[in-house]
Design a protein around this motif. Structure first.
Motif, PDB file in Angstrom:
ATOM      1  N   UNK A   5       0.946  -1.028   0.009  1.00  0.00           N
ATOM      2  CA  UNK A   5       0.095  -0.134  -0.028  1.00  0.00           C
ATOM      3  C   UNK A   5       0.782   1.297   0.003  1.00  0.00           C
ATOM      4  N   UNK A   6       0.518   2.296  -0.790  1.00  0.00           N
ATOM      5  CA  UNK A   6       1.290   3.325  -0.917  1.00  0.00           C
ATOM      6  C   UNK A   6       0.352   4.490  -1.000  1.00  0.00           C
ATOM      7  N   UNK A   7       0.981   5.625  -0.522  1.00  0.00           N
ATOM      8  CA  UNK A   7       0.091   6.960  -0.572  1.00  0.00           C
ATOM      9  C   UNK A   7       1.110   8.065  -0.931  1.00  0.00           C
ATOM     10  N   UNK A   8       0.841   8.726  -1.921  1.00  0.00           N
ATOM     11  CA  UNK A   8       1.482   9.666  -2.478  1.00  0.00           C
ATOM     12  C   UNK A   8       1.020  11.026  -2.071  1.00  0.00           C
ATOM     13  N   UNK A   9       1.743  12.106  -1.662  1.00  0.00           N
ATOM     14  CA  UNK A   9       1.083  13.505  -1.138  1.00  0.00           C
ATOM     15  C   UNK A   9       1.852  14.276  -1.947  1.00  0.00           C
ATOM     16  N   UNK A  10       1.495  15.214  -2.579  1.00  0.00           N
ATOM     17  CA  UNK A  10       1.819  16.417  -3.427  1.00  0.00           C
ATOM     18  C   UNK A  10       1.607  17.638  -2.567  1.00  0.00           C
ATOM     19  N   UNK A  29       9.797   0.824   2.980  1.00  0.00           N
ATOM     20  CA  UNK A  29       8.399   0.560   2.166  1.00  0.00           C
ATOM     21  C   UNK A  29       8.506   1.238   0.859  1.00  0.00           C
ATOM     22  N   UNK A  30       9.097   2.401   0.726  1.00  0.00           N
ATOM     23  CA  UNK A  30       8.983   3.092  -0.767  1.00  0.00           C
ATOM     24  C   UNK A  30      10.361   3.441  -1.134  1.00  0.00           C
ATOM     25  N   UNK A  31      10.695   3.571  -2.558  1.00  0.00           N
ATOM     26  CA  UNK A  31      11.915   4.091  -2.977  1.00  0.00           C
ATOM     27  C   UNK A  31      11.496   4.956  -4.166  1.00  0.00           C
ATOM     28  N   UNK A  32      12.343   6.150  -4.278  1.00  0.00           N
ATOM     29  CA  UNK A  32      12.345   7.066  -5.148  1.00  0.00           C
ATOM     30  C   UNK A  32      13.722   7.565  -5.743  1.00  0.00           C
ATOM     31  N   UNK A  33      13.521   7.733  -7.190  1.00  0.00           N
ATOM     32  CA  UNK A  33      14.823   7.933  -7.759  1.00  0.00           C
ATOM     33  C   UNK A  33      14.586   9.275  -8.766  1.00  0.00           C
ATOM     34  N   UNK A  45       7.769   0.295  -4.652  1.00  0.00           N
ATOM     35  CA  UNK A  45       7.563  -0.139  -3.306  1.00  0.00           C
ATOM     36  C   UNK A  45       8.800  -1.114  -3.029  1.00  0.00           C
ATOM     37  N   UNK A  46       9.198  -1.025  -1.786  1.00  0.00           N
ATOM     38  CA  UNK A  46      10.264  -1.934  -1.559  1.00  0.00           C
ATOM     39  C   UNK A  46       9.779  -3.051  -0.900  1.00  0.00           C
ATOM     40  N   UNK A  47      10.024  -4.294  -1.470  1.00  0.00           N
ATOM     41  CA  UNK A  47       9.622  -5.531  -1.077  1.00  0.00           C
ATOM     42  C   UNK A  47      10.830  -6.678  -1.231  1.00  0.00           C
ATOM     43  N   UNK A  48      10.464  -8.004  -1.470  1.00  0.00           N
ATOM     44  CA  UNK A  48      11.452  -8.837  -1.688  1.00  0.00           C
ATOM     45  C   UNK A  48      12.246  -8.460  -3.139  1.00  0.00           C
ATOM     46  N   UNK A 120       7.553   7.317   6.383  1.00  0.00           N
ATOM     47  CA  UNK A 120       6.683   6.261   6.716  1.00  0.00           C
ATOM     48  C   UNK A 120       5.477   7.142   7.544  1.00  0.00           C
ATOM     49  N   UNK A 121       4.243   6.598   7.418  1.00  0.00           N
ATOM     50  CA  UNK A 121       3.079   7.417   8.023  1.00  0.00           C
ATOM     51  C   UNK A 121       2.206   6.174   8.500  1.00  0.00           C
ATOM     52  N   UNK A 122       2.219   5.792   9.739  1.00  0.00           N
ATOM     53  CA  UNK A 122       1.483   4.957  10.346  1.00  0.00           C
ATOM     54  C   UNK A 122       1.421   3.619   9.739  1.00  0.00           C
ATOM     55  N   UNK A 123       2.901   3.161   9.354  1.00  0.00           N
ATOM     56  CA  UNK A 123       3.494   1.957   8.934  1.00  0.00           C
ATOM     57  C   UNK A 123       3.110   1.685   7.355  1.00  0.00           C
ATOM     58  N   UNK A 124       2.734   2.893   6.541  1.00  0.00           N
ATOM     59  CA  UNK A 124       2.455   3.024   5.195  1.00  0.00           C
ATOM     60  C   UNK A 124       3.369   3.659   4.830  1.00  0.00           C
ATOM     61  N   UNK A 125       4.086   3.310   3.490  1.00  0.00           N
ATOM     62  CA  UNK A 125       5.002   4.125   2.814  1.00  0.00           C
ATOM     63  C   UNK A 125       4.272   5.237   2.107  1.00  0.00           C
TER      64      UNK A 125
END
Length: 259
Positions: A5-10, A29-33, A45-48, A120-125
């Motif tokens: 699960x992912x939330x994008x805030x602008x 949780x998340x990655x950005x480049x 999203x960072x996973x396996x 990280x916001x409430x265990x959400x990336x």
């Protein structure tokens, strides 16, 4: 299936400028480049393994989601292939600055800064995307911004998009003014499937004090990727290459002030 699960805030706010090097950052949780030469970015999203949310790979920056800047009636873009916009090279290349990736452009004594920050916001990336305009001139200037997102949710180029309070449809949708939703969601499978069984991205637009965009379009990225500013999409067209366009209309920024 593991919940992704992912939330994008602008946000559009004033920021400070620092300098460092690495244009890729991630947490649990998340990655950005971001591409150093133009500021285009990509999120995953960072996973396996790294699960894409936008087309491309965050580790190599972005190449298909552009940002346009309205300055005093002229349109500038960080994408050199937008025909109705002037290409604006970076003033400061994308680089790692503390826990963010920063890039900047300059035109008509307006410094435009982009910050990308995974949190990280409430265990959400969550990835926070911030733009600011600083007017170092002695006269006012009019500024606005248009940004596009080439969706690739969990590797699905035709990711389904839903808007609160509106029946789901896989056709082009536009919202303007007071009708712009406070958020939107995109799915690797679809809104009828539980979030725990798929990859879901949510973009939050209503985050005071940042202004909500005056115009938003959900549709085919092959059409969106060439838009400079104004765009009237054909109605009822089904999309199979999902994209989002968001536009903040021009406002006047006074000398020695930020927006």
């Amino acid at each position: 299936m593991k919940r992704s699960y992912f939330i994008l805030i602008l946000l559009l706010i004033g920021i400070s400028i620092l300098y460092a090097q690495t244009p890729f950052i991630n947490n649990d949780y998340t990655a950005v480049g971001a591409t150093p030469t133009n500021g285009m970015f990509c999120i995953g999203i960072v996973s396996d393994s790294l699960i894409p949310l936008m087309y491309g790979d965050p580790r190599s920056g972005g190449n298909s989601s552009h940002t346009n800047f309205y300055i005093d009636g002229a349109i500038y873009s960080n994408d050199p292939f937008i025909e109705d916009a002037s290409y604006l090279p970076v003033e400061i290349p994308s680089h790692l600055s503390d826990a963010t990736i920063m890039a900047a452009w300059k035109v008509n004594n307006i410094l435009i800064t982009q910050l990308l920050q995974p949190v990280v916001v409430e265990s959400t990336g969550t990835v926070i995307i911030q733009y600011s305009f600083f007017n170092s001139d002695t006269i006012p200037h009019e500024v606005g911004i248009l940004t596009t997102i080439d969706l690739y949710i969990g590797g699905d180029d035709a990711a389904k998009i839903s808007v609160p309070g509106y029946p789901f449809a896989d056709t082009v949708l536009t919202f303007a003014g007071e009708d712009v939703p406070p958020y939107w969601r995109a799915y690797s499978i679809g809104p009828e499937i539980p979030d725990t069984e798929q990859v879901v991205a949510q973009c939050n637009l209503l985050n005071p004090p940042s202004p909500i965009p005056e115009f938003i379009l959900f549709g085919d990225n092959r059409e969106i990727l060439s838009v400079a500013w104004d765009y009237e999409p054909p109605g009822g067209i089904h999309y199979d290459d999902s994209g989002v366009l968001m536009r903040w209309e021009p406002v006047v920024i006074q000398p020695d002030s930020s927006f």
